[in-house]
Structure formats: C-alpha cells, structure tokens
Design an enzyme around this catalytic site. Structure first.
Site, PDB file in Angstrom:
ATOM      1  CB  SER A  15      -1.071   0.088   1.067  1.00 19.85           C
ATOM      2  OG  SER A  15      -0.368   0.034   2.379  1.00 19.85           O
ATOM      3  NE  ARG A  65      20.954 -10.461   7.827  1.00 16.90           N
ATOM      4  CZ  ARG A  65      20.834 -10.155   9.203  1.00 16.90           C
ATOM      5  NH1 ARG A  65      21.669  -9.133   9.644  1.00 16.90           N
ATOM      6  NH2 ARG A  65      19.997 -10.746   9.944  1.00 16.90           N
ATOM      7  CG  HIS A 109       9.142   1.066  12.606  1.00 18.09           C
ATOM      8  ND1 HIS A 109       9.275  -0.296  12.317  1.00 18.09           N
ATOM      9  CD2 HIS A 109       8.853   1.264  14.058  1.00 18.09           C
ATOM     10  CE1 HIS A 109       8.674  -0.648  13.359  1.00 18.09           C
ATOM     11  NE2 HIS A 109       8.649   0.015  14.218  1.00 18.09           N
ATOM     12  CG  ASP A 146      12.668  -0.613  13.060  1.00 15.61           C
ATOM     13  OD1 ASP A 146      12.757  -0.481  11.719  1.00 15.61           O
ATOM     14  OD2 ASP A 146      12.154  -1.365  13.483  1.00 15.61           O
TER      15      ASP A 146
END
Ligand code: GRF
Length: 200
Positions: A15, A65, A109, A146
C-alpha cells in the site's frame, strides 16, 4: 527537478508503494523499479499497474545474509537505482547493502521511533498503554534495527478499545501521506538529496 532514480523494496501488500506510485509526479526523480523479496507479494501487482519494472529476489534456504544481499544489490544495480526506499521490506539489510547504498536508504516504521522498534509495533504500543502512536520515516544506518536519522513523523491518537488492526489502519493512512511528503522533500528540488539532508 532532481534526476534521482529510486527503487522501492517490498515484501508484502504494497500500500505504501501504491501511495508513492500515485504521487510520483509530485515526488520528483524517477520511480525506477520495485524489488520484492517474495514472488507472492501483492506489491508486485501494484508495480505492474504502475508500469514500473520489477525484480524478485527470494531468499534461498541456508543462504547467508551476505549472499542474499549481493543478489539484492545486483537487482538494484540492474535497475540503476541511486536511492532505496524500503516499504514493508521484511528482511534485515546486511553490511554489504548498507555499504553499497550508504546514506541512501530510507525506511518507514509504524511507530513513533525510538519507541517500539522491531516486530509488532502496534501490539507494543497497545501493551504500553500510550495515548498516541504514529509512524516514522528514517534513514537506515548500520547499528540498531529501525535506528538511523529521523526524517519525519506523524502522530495518531490511540483510542480505548483499539485493537492492533484498528490502530494499524489509522497509522497506515498517515504512513502514505508522510512517505510521499518526505520523499518529495528529498527528491523534488534541484539539489541532490545529500544537499537537501544537510539542511533538513
Ligand atoms: C507498513 O505498516 C510499514 O510501515 C511496515 O510494513 C507495512 C507495510 O505495508 N514496515 P504495505 O506493504 O506498504 O501496505
């Protein structure tokens, strides 16, 4: 108008990608591609609707990773991206990616950082009993998940009786608006984003 080419990295619904895509004329620069960590992401259909090229980079079982990051970097490079916009990207970026696009990755976030980083921010907010929550757009920097320089925030009320879904929906509306506003401020002027950030 800046000539920045930015790409949106997604893992799910998309979205925020849709909001960015609808506003891309106002944001400036070029929405040059979408990279998804999942072939099943709804965001891919949104990208297709926007006519934006896509790359799917699904993690492979047992892959480290660094190896995964190298494949994401290759996808971003194939789209000639300068800036990376994370919008519901569910993978933690490793050093390789953070070095390749150092200072040029933004994330959204759904909490008022530094409160409630990581998973389930709405649940964390409800459990803490706060009266307001919101969303944060920030630069992604090495260190805490974050973490990184905060570029913008929006506040929404938390009402008695809110559950996670109700709070998430109220915050999401603000996310769409905030992300467009921050990206427009970064990309729309004639200056480089780095120059814009220097006097943010
Ligand atoms: C948003 O709430 C975003 O803040 C978080 O993940 C969600 C992604 O939603 N990181 P969507 O895929 O943009 O709809």
């Amino acid at each position: 108008m800046s000539s920045v080419r930015y790409g949106v990295l997604v893992s799910g619904r998309g979205s925020n990608l849709g909001a960015i895509g609808r506003a891309r004329g106002r944001i400036g620069g070029t929405l040059a591609g979408v990279v998804s960590s999942s072939a099943a992401a709804g965001a891919l259909g949104i990208a297709e609707g926007l006519g934006v090229p896509t790359r799917v980079v699904e993690p492979v079982r047992g892959e480290g990773r660094d190896t995964y990051d190298a494949r994401v970097i290759a996808a971003c490079e194939s789209l000639e991206l300068d800036w990376i916009v994370l919008a519901g990207w569910m993978r933690i970026l490793g050093d390789r990616m953070l070095e390749r696009y150092a200072g040029r990755i933004v994330n959204i976030h759904p909490s008022l950082l530094p409160a409630f980083p990581g998973l389930h921010p709405h649940r964390q907010a409800l459990e803490a009993g706060v009266c307001v929550s919101g969303c944060t757009v920030h630069l992604v920097e090495p260190g805490a998940v974050d973490g990184g320089r905060i570029l913008g925030q929006r506040v929404v009320p938390v009402f008695a009786g809110d559950d996670e879904a109700a709070l998430a929906a109220r915050v999401l509306t603000e996310e769409h608006d905030l992300y467009v506003a921050v990206l427009a401020r970064l990309f729309r002027s004639g200056a480089t984003p780095e120059q814009v950030l220097a006097r943010w």
